[in-house]
Design a protein around this motif. Structure first.
Motif, PDB file in Angstrom:
ATOM      1  N   THR A 271       8.263  -2.047  -7.191  1.00 27.62           N
ATOM      2  CA  THR A 271       7.613  -1.224  -6.621  1.00 27.62           C
ATOM      3  C   THR A 271       7.163  -0.049  -6.999  1.00 27.62           C
ATOM      4  O   THR A 271       5.739  -0.111  -7.151  1.00 27.62           O
ATOM      5  CB  THR A 271       7.456  -1.570  -5.095  1.00 27.62           C
ATOM      6  N   LEU A 272       8.158   0.110  -6.848  1.00 24.80           N
ATOM      7  CA  LEU A 272       8.126   1.745  -8.103  1.00 24.80           C
ATOM      8  C   LEU A 272       7.460   2.203  -8.836  1.00 24.80           C
ATOM      9  O   LEU A 272       6.682   2.206  -9.555  1.00 24.80           O
ATOM     10  CB  LEU A 272       9.283   3.029  -6.956  1.00 24.80           C
ATOM     11  N   ALA A 273       8.256   0.913  -9.294  1.00 21.14           N
ATOM     12  CA  ALA A 273       8.566   0.611 -11.342  1.00 21.14           C
ATOM     13  C   ALA A 273       6.483   0.309 -11.325  1.00 21.14           C
ATOM     14  O   ALA A 273       6.323   0.268 -11.992  1.00 21.14           O
ATOM     15  CB  ALA A 273       9.097  -0.423 -11.358  1.00 21.14           C
ATOM     16  N   GLY A 274       6.153  -0.091 -10.319  1.00 21.09           N
ATOM     17  CA  GLY A 274       4.653  -0.937 -10.209  1.00 21.09           C
ATOM     18  C   GLY A 274       3.838   0.614 -10.517  1.00 21.09           C
ATOM     19  O   GLY A 274       2.883   0.105 -10.730  1.00 21.09           O
ATOM     20  N   GLN A 275       4.434   1.122  -9.164  1.00 23.03           N
ATOM     21  CA  GLN A 275       3.812   2.972  -9.149  1.00 23.03           C
ATOM     22  C   GLN A 275       3.569   4.094 -10.407  1.00 23.03           C
ATOM     23  O   GLN A 275       2.361   3.907 -10.757  1.00 23.03           O
ATOM     24  CB  GLN A 275       4.550   3.337  -8.438  1.00 23.03           C
ATOM     25  N   VAL A 276       4.348   3.195 -11.433  1.00 19.32           N
ATOM     26  CA  VAL A 276       4.940   3.964 -12.643  1.00 19.32           C
ATOM     27  C   VAL A 276       4.252   3.560 -13.384  1.00 19.32           C
ATOM     28  O   VAL A 276       3.379   4.005 -14.623  1.00 19.32           O
ATOM     29  CB  VAL A 276       6.414   4.183 -13.052  1.00 19.32           C
ATOM     30  N   HIS A 277       4.258   2.300 -13.365  1.00 22.32           N
ATOM     31  CA  HIS A 277       3.691   1.102 -14.611  1.00 22.32           C
ATOM     32  C   HIS A 277       1.932   1.499 -15.078  1.00 22.32           C
ATOM     33  O   HIS A 277       1.409   1.817 -16.176  1.00 22.32           O
ATOM     34  CB  HIS A 277       3.828   0.065 -14.343  1.00 22.32           C
ATOM     35  N   GLY A 278       1.266   1.347 -13.398  1.00 28.60           N
ATOM     36  CA  GLY A 278       0.156   1.890 -13.595  1.00 28.60           C
ATOM     37  C   GLY A 278      -0.422   2.910 -13.880  1.00 28.60           C
ATOM     38  O   GLY A 278      -1.787   3.287 -13.974  1.00 28.60           O
ATOM     39  N   ALA A 279       0.384   4.261 -13.137  1.00 27.31           N
ATOM     40  CA  ALA A 279       0.535   5.676 -14.200  1.00 27.31           C
ATOM     41  C   ALA A 279      -0.063   5.335 -15.384  1.00 27.31           C
ATOM     42  O   ALA A 279      -0.550   6.022 -16.016  1.00 27.31           O
ATOM     43  CB  ALA A 279       0.869   6.559 -13.419  1.00 27.31           C
ATOM     44  N   ARG A 280       1.259   5.158 -16.307  1.00 21.25           N
ATOM     45  CA  ARG A 280       1.132   5.068 -17.347  1.00 21.25           C
ATOM     46  C   ARG A 280      -0.106   4.461 -17.833  1.00 21.25           C
ATOM     47  O   ARG A 280      -0.610   4.286 -18.954  1.00 21.25           O
ATOM     48  CB  ARG A 280       2.634   3.727 -17.825  1.00 21.25           C
ATOM     49  N   LEU A 281      -0.476   2.998 -17.229  1.00 24.18           N
ATOM     50  CA  LEU A 281      -1.762   2.447 -17.876  1.00 24.18           C
ATOM     51  C   LEU A 281      -2.507   3.143 -17.954  1.00 24.18           C
ATOM     52  O   LEU A 281      -3.919   2.573 -19.064  1.00 24.18           O
ATOM     53  CB  LEU A 281      -1.999   1.309 -17.053  1.00 24.18           C
ATOM     54  N   LEU A 282      -3.255   4.039 -16.813  1.00 23.78           N
ATOM     55  CA  LEU A 282      -4.084   4.791 -16.720  1.00 23.78           C
ATOM     56  C   LEU A 282      -3.919   6.209 -17.908  1.00 23.78           C
ATOM     57  O   LEU A 282      -4.402   6.698 -17.472  1.00 23.78           O
ATOM     58  CB  LEU A 282      -3.863   5.519 -15.227  1.00 23.78           C
ATOM     59  N   ASN A 283      -2.882   6.352 -18.541  1.00 24.97           N
ATOM     60  CA  ASN A 283      -1.873   7.647 -19.057  1.00 24.97           C
ATOM     61  C   ASN A 283      -2.212   8.590 -18.279  1.00 24.97           C
ATOM     62  O   ASN A 283      -2.787   9.632 -18.666  1.00 24.97           O
ATOM     63  CB  ASN A 283      -3.516   7.455 -20.305  1.00 24.97           C
ATOM     64  N   GLN A 284      -2.302   8.522 -17.294  1.00 27.18           N
ATOM     65  CA  GLN A 284      -1.587   9.705 -15.518  1.00 27.18           C
ATOM     66  C   GLN A 284      -0.209  10.098 -15.735  1.00 27.18           C
ATOM     67  O   GLN A 284       0.471   9.204 -15.331  1.00 27.18           O
ATOM     68  CB  GLN A 284      -2.553   9.353 -14.179  1.00 27.18           C
ATOM     69  N   GLY A 285      -0.287  11.786 -15.269  1.00 28.36           N
ATOM     70  CA  GLY A 285       1.094  11.653 -14.962  1.00 28.36           C
ATOM     71  C   GLY A 285       1.160  11.190 -13.274  1.00 28.36           C
ATOM     72  O   GLY A 285       0.651  11.242 -12.275  1.00 28.36           O
ATOM     73  N   LEU A 286       2.322  11.474 -13.010  1.00 31.83           N
ATOM     74  CA  LEU A 286       2.678  11.197 -11.581  1.00 31.83           C
ATOM     75  C   LEU A 286       4.127  11.603 -12.317  1.00 31.83           C
ATOM     76  O   LEU A 286       4.892  12.206 -12.331  1.00 31.83           O
ATOM     77  CB  LEU A 286       2.882   9.529 -11.904  1.00 31.83           C
ATOM     78  N   VAL A 287       4.575  11.732 -10.205  1.00 29.46           N
ATOM     79  CA  VAL A 287       5.574  12.859  -9.869  1.00 29.46           C
ATOM     80  C   VAL A 287       6.514  11.546  -8.453  1.00 29.46           C
ATOM     81  O   VAL A 287       5.784  10.672  -7.715  1.00 29.46           O
ATOM     82  CB  VAL A 287       6.002  14.363  -9.502  1.00 29.46           C
ATOM     83  N   LEU A 288       7.008  11.018  -8.910  1.00 29.05           N
ATOM     84  CA  LEU A 288       8.003   9.960  -7.893  1.00 29.05           C
ATOM     85  C   LEU A 288       8.990  10.861  -7.857  1.00 29.05           C
ATOM     86  O   LEU A 288      10.312  11.079  -8.683  1.00 29.05           O
ATOM     87  CB  LEU A 288       8.128   8.777  -8.637  1.00 29.05           C
ATOM     88  N   GLY A 289       9.158  10.719  -6.150  1.00 29.48           N
ATOM     89  CA  GLY A 289      10.629  10.678  -5.189  1.00 29.48           C
ATOM     90  C   GLY A 289      11.615   9.586  -5.113  1.00 29.48           C
ATOM     91  O   GLY A 289      10.950   8.954  -4.867  1.00 29.48           O
ATOM     92  N   CYS A 290      13.050   9.234  -6.164  1.00 26.23           N
ATOM     93  CA  CYS A 290      13.515   8.586  -5.612  1.00 26.23           C
ATOM     94  C   CYS A 290      15.016   8.292  -5.812  1.00 26.23           C
ATOM     95  O   CYS A 290      15.218   8.656  -6.904  1.00 26.23           O
ATOM     96  CB  CYS A 290      13.007   7.399  -6.693  1.00 26.23           C
ATOM     97  N   SER A 291      15.677   7.921  -5.414  1.00 23.87           N
ATOM     98  CA  SER A 291      17.124   8.916  -5.274  1.00 23.87           C
ATOM     99  C   SER A 291      17.692   7.522  -6.960  1.00 23.87           C
ATOM    100  O   SER A 291      18.221   8.763  -7.116  1.00 23.87           O
ATOM    101  CB  SER A 291      17.883   8.208  -4.850  1.00 23.87           C
ATOM    102  N   ALA A 292      17.310   6.796  -6.986  1.00 21.94           N
ATOM    103  CA  ALA A 292      17.152   6.563  -8.392  1.00 21.94           C
ATOM    104  C   ALA A 292      19.399   6.923  -9.236  1.00 21.94           C
ATOM    105  O   ALA A 292      19.554   7.270  -9.986  1.00 21.94           O
ATOM    106  CB  ALA A 292      16.792   7.435  -9.760  1.00 21.94           C
TER     107      ALA A 292
END
Length: 169
Positions: A63-84
């Motif tokens: 689900t979080l990867a989907g958030q990152v992918h969506g931003a990438r497709l739109l060439n938008q920056g994003l900050v995700l808080g995730c333990s990773a």
């Protein structure tokens, strides 16, 4: 417009939300709180003091990867808080954006434990800190990102992240 996508990572209580929101503000991009995407079963498990395993985290990370992918497709920056916490979790996120960068918030167990004890209204109990520290795999040399000491002020940490224009650690 800033199009870099960052994951602010680390164990619970290290300051991911505080630093992540400040970084997103500095970059004028959206902040995504990974904890908000945990399914109810994961929240219940953590609330009961039971550590999540790889299977519990898989769909959440997708689900979080989907958030990152969506931003990438739109060439938008994003900050995700995730333990990773584990390399394989970061790899799963990186599949959504090979240029994804990580800011690992790292610090002394005592400092993090104190923060967890002082935190109110969060489902993650302090008793799970040791399991997270056990699972934590620090950024490796081939991972784009920076490791930071949480003893520094959040504004200082954001400054370090903004100053890091590196492709690998």
């Amino acid at each position: 417009m800033e199009s870099t996508r960052w994951v602010v990572m680390g164990v619970s209580g290290c300051g991911k939300s505080t630093v992540g929101q400040a970084l997103a503000g500095a970059l004028a991009v959206s902040y995504v709180e990974g904890d908000q995407f945990h399914p109810p079963a994961n929240v219940a498990k953590m609330s009961a003091g039971i550590a999540l395993d790889d299977a519990d985290r898989h769909d959440w990370l997708q689900t979080l990867a989907g958030q990152v992918h969506g931003a990438r497709l739109l060439n938008q920056g994003l900050v995700l808080g995730c333990s990773a916490l584990k390399r394989k979790y970061r790899d799963q996120l990186r599949l959504a954006d090979p240029a994804l960068r990580f800011a690992h918030l790292n610090g002394a167990r005592e400092l993090i434990a104190g923060r967890l004890q002082a935190r109110v209204g969060h489902y993650m109990p302090p008793s799970l800190l040791d399991s997270q520290l056990h699972d934590l795999e620090p950024l490796q040399e081939d991972e784009a990102g920076v490791t930071l000491d949480i003893a520094e002020a959040p504004e200082t940490l954001v400054g370090h992240i903004l100053a890091s224009k590196i492709s690998t650690r």
